[in-house]
Write a protein that holds these residues in place. Structure first.
Motif, PDB file in Angstrom:
ATOM      1  N   MET A 188     -19.859  25.145  26.036  1.00 54.75           N
ATOM      2  CA  MET A 188     -19.080  24.109  25.378  1.00 54.75           C
ATOM      3  C   MET A 188     -19.561  22.739  25.856  1.00 54.75           C
ATOM      4  O   MET A 188     -19.768  22.533  27.056  1.00 54.75           O
ATOM      5  CB  MET A 188     -17.586  24.271  25.686  1.00 54.75           C
ATOM      6  N   LEU A 189     -19.760  21.834  24.918  1.00 53.44           N
ATOM      7  CA  LEU A 189     -20.214  20.475  25.221  1.00 53.44           C
ATOM      8  C   LEU A 189     -19.188  19.485  24.694  1.00 53.44           C
ATOM      9  O   LEU A 189     -18.770  19.564  23.538  1.00 53.44           O
ATOM     10  CB  LEU A 189     -21.588  20.221  24.601  1.00 53.44           C
ATOM     11  N   LYS A 190     -18.814  18.543  25.562  1.00 57.56           N
ATOM     12  CA  LYS A 190     -17.912  17.461  25.171  1.00 57.56           C
ATOM     13  C   LYS A 190     -18.515  16.147  25.628  1.00 57.56           C
ATOM     14  O   LYS A 190     -18.960  16.021  26.765  1.00 57.56           O
ATOM     15  CB  LYS A 190     -16.522  17.650  25.790  1.00 57.56           C
TER      16      LYS A 190
ATOM     17  N   ASP B 158     -13.131  27.341  34.678  1.00 53.14           N
ATOM     18  CA  ASP B 158     -12.037  26.396  34.513  1.00 53.14           C
ATOM     19  C   ASP B 158     -11.525  25.984  35.894  1.00 53.14           C
ATOM     20  O   ASP B 158     -11.391  26.814  36.791  1.00 53.14           O
ATOM     21  CB  ASP B 158     -10.899  27.017  33.703  1.00 53.14           C
TER      22      ASP B 158
ATOM     23  N   ASP C 178     -19.892  16.443  29.326  1.00 57.92           N
ATOM     24  CA  ASP C 178     -19.395  17.542  30.162  1.00 57.92           C
ATOM     25  C   ASP C 178     -19.814  18.871  29.544  1.00 57.92           C
ATOM     26  O   ASP C 178     -19.552  19.127  28.363  1.00 57.92           O
ATOM     27  CB  ASP C 178     -17.865  17.481  30.265  1.00 57.92           C
ATOM     28  N   LEU C 179     -20.468  19.714  30.362  1.00 56.91           N
ATOM     29  CA  LEU C 179     -20.925  21.030  29.927  1.00 56.91           C
ATOM     30  C   LEU C 179     -20.099  22.104  30.626  1.00 56.91           C
ATOM     31  O   LEU C 179     -20.017  22.126  31.856  1.00 56.91           O
ATOM     32  CB  LEU C 179     -22.407  21.224  30.259  1.00 56.91           C
ATOM     33  N   HIS C 180     -19.509  22.966  29.832  1.00 52.83           N
ATOM     34  CA  HIS C 180     -18.742  24.099  30.376  1.00 52.83           C
ATOM     35  C   HIS C 180     -19.341  25.382  29.819  1.00 52.83           C
ATOM     36  O   HIS C 180     -19.202  25.694  28.643  1.00 52.83           O
ATOM     37  CB  HIS C 180     -17.269  23.985  29.986  1.00 52.83           C
ATOM     38  N   THR C 181     -20.053  26.127  30.703  1.00 59.34           N
ATOM     39  CA  THR C 181     -20.753  27.356  30.311  1.00 59.34           C
ATOM     40  C   THR C 181     -21.573  27.104  29.044  1.00 59.34           C
ATOM     41  O   THR C 181     -21.327  27.701  27.997  1.00 59.34           O
ATOM     42  CB  THR C 181     -19.762  28.511  30.104  1.00 59.34           C
ATOM     43  N   PRO C 182     -22.544  26.223  29.101  1.00 61.50           N
ATOM     44  CA  PRO C 182     -23.273  25.837  27.886  1.00 61.50           C
ATOM     45  C   PRO C 182     -24.285  26.893  27.462  1.00 61.50           C
ATOM     46  O   PRO C 182     -24.750  27.707  28.266  1.00 61.50           O
ATOM     47  CB  PRO C 182     -23.971  24.548  28.319  1.00 61.50           C
ATOM     48  N   ASP C 183     -24.647  26.825  26.176  1.00 63.87           N
ATOM     49  CA  ASP C 183     -25.751  27.640  25.684  1.00 63.87           C
ATOM     50  C   ASP C 183     -27.029  26.798  25.705  1.00 63.87           C
ATOM     51  O   ASP C 183     -27.032  25.644  26.134  1.00 63.87           O
ATOM     52  CB  ASP C 183     -25.453  28.160  24.274  1.00 63.87           C
TER      53      ASP C 183
ATOM     54  N   TYR D 255     -19.128  26.250  35.320  1.00 66.45           N
ATOM     55  CA  TYR D 255     -19.082  27.567  34.691  1.00 66.45           C
ATOM     56  C   TYR D 255     -17.728  28.248  34.896  1.00 66.45           C
ATOM     57  O   TYR D 255     -17.621  29.471  34.793  1.00 66.45           O
ATOM     58  CB  TYR D 255     -20.197  28.457  35.249  1.00 66.45           C
TER      59      TYR D 255
ATOM     60  N   GLU E 241     -26.889  23.424  23.727  1.00 68.18           N
ATOM     61  CA  GLU E 241     -26.084  22.394  24.401  1.00 68.18           C
ATOM     62  C   GLU E 241     -26.812  21.851  25.629  1.00 68.18           C
ATOM     63  O   GLU E 241     -26.741  20.650  25.916  1.00 68.18           O
ATOM     64  CB  GLU E 241     -24.729  22.979  24.783  1.00 68.18           C
TER      65      GLU E 241
END
Length: 330
Positions: A1-3, A113, A35-40, A111, A43
């Motif tokens: 996820m990318l924000k 929460d 912000d990258l959360h477990t990106p692919d 990676y 992303e």
């Protein structure tokens, strides 16, 4: 996820990240934080195009050597810390959190929460949060991680105080006391593990702050406030480390005391059983040797002798059991 977020006076505001081609030309659309959360892979490529350099991989984040967690590449400062997670779910652990800080640009990589990150996002929306630049977001995030560590230590200290009261409570009956002591060992083990993980997280945060103080330049508009915040963070971390060491020492003391009390209770029971066995051993020995070697035994012709012997056997087993039950030895 990318924000992606635009950093303004009112705090970070979500925005859409431009295409990779536009990012490669330096057209970020005013975005200052990604912000990258477990990106692919897609992303990760977009974040690298925004930052203008490579971000660490998940395998690199898991390495423990200093050179893999703290380095400068293409004028981008890479810093990684271990953050404690999973406390509210009852599965505490450590997970890496990485900062990639460039000129007026910040990429964060995680990676898992994190409660501290959620608390930061709630505070950052206020105008007084200071999250108007990449270094401001970095400093506010570090302060959120430190605050979370302090909250965890406070929770551990409260649990240890409760266990201390249960261990040294003399008013409980013996059986309840033994059960409490057995449960206290498990509770102390859980709190000790959580305290050690918190101490390890604080150590990694301390290394990160020291590296940032040496490698991240003080922004011109900050007028020395960024360096002052780093010094204050370092002071807070060291005080929390001292408190964590105190809590861990107290846990060790309580664990030793609990094991000693359990051993004392067991020794009392064993001593009583030893005395009873010693008292009954001579009559048993004499009865075993001479009880069946007499020519004339009145009980041989006693009509109720066999049932009386069976009753005596049952009674000799029940009475000690009831006595031990009454003394809370069982």
């Amino acid at each position: 996820m990318l924000k992606a977020y635009v950093l303004a006076e009112g705090g970070p505001s979500p925005a859409a990240l431009p295409p990779i081609e536009a990012l490669g030309r330096g057209e970020a659309g005013g975005i200052g934080w990604v912000d990258l959360h477990t990106p692919d892979k897609t992303e990760e490529a977009a974040a690298e195009a925004f930052l203008g350099g490579l971000i660490p991989t998940q395998e690199e984040l898991s390495e423990i050597e200093f050179s893999s967690r703290f380095y400068v590449e293409d004028d981008i400062v890479i810093m990684t810390a271990s953050i404690i997670v999973g406390i509210d779910q009852g599965t505490p652990g450590l997970t890496p959190f990485s900062f990639a800080l460039g000129r007026d640009k910040l990429v964060t990589l995680r990676y898992a929460d994190m409660t501290a990150f959620k608390q930061f996002m709630q505070r950052s929306m206020k105008a007084s949060s200071g999250c108007t630049s990449a270094t401001g977001v970095f400093a506010a995030l570090m302060e959120a991680f430190i605050d979370r560590s302090a909250d965890v230590l406070e929770r551990i200290a409260q649990s240890v105080d409760r266990l201390n009261s249960e261990i040294f409570d003399q008013r409980a009956r013996r059986r309840q006391r033994n059960r409490r002591l057995a449960g206290a060992i498990s509770g102390l083990g859980v709190q000790g593990d959580l305290a050690s993980k918190t101490r390890e997280s604080l150590a990694s945060l301390e290394r990160l702050v020291q590296y940032a103080a040496a490698m991240v330049p003080d922004p011109p508009k900050s007028k020395g406030t960024f360096a002052a915040r780093l010094k204050l963070m370092l002071r807070d971390i060291r005080s929390l480390e001292d408190h964590a060491n105190f809590v861990m020492n107290k846990i060790t003391f309580l664990l030793d005391a609990t094991l000693g009390l359990i051993s004392t209770e067991q020794n009392k029971v064993i001593s009583v059983l030893t005395i009873v066995s010693t008292v009954l051993l001579p009559p048993t020995l004499i009865g075993a040797i001479y009880g069946m070697n007499f020519e004339y035994m009145p009980e041989l012709h006693w009509h109720v002798g066999y049932p009386a012997a069976l009753g005596a056997m049952v009674l000799s087993a029940v009475l000690p059991y009831l006595y031990f039950k009454w003394r809370d030895w069982l």
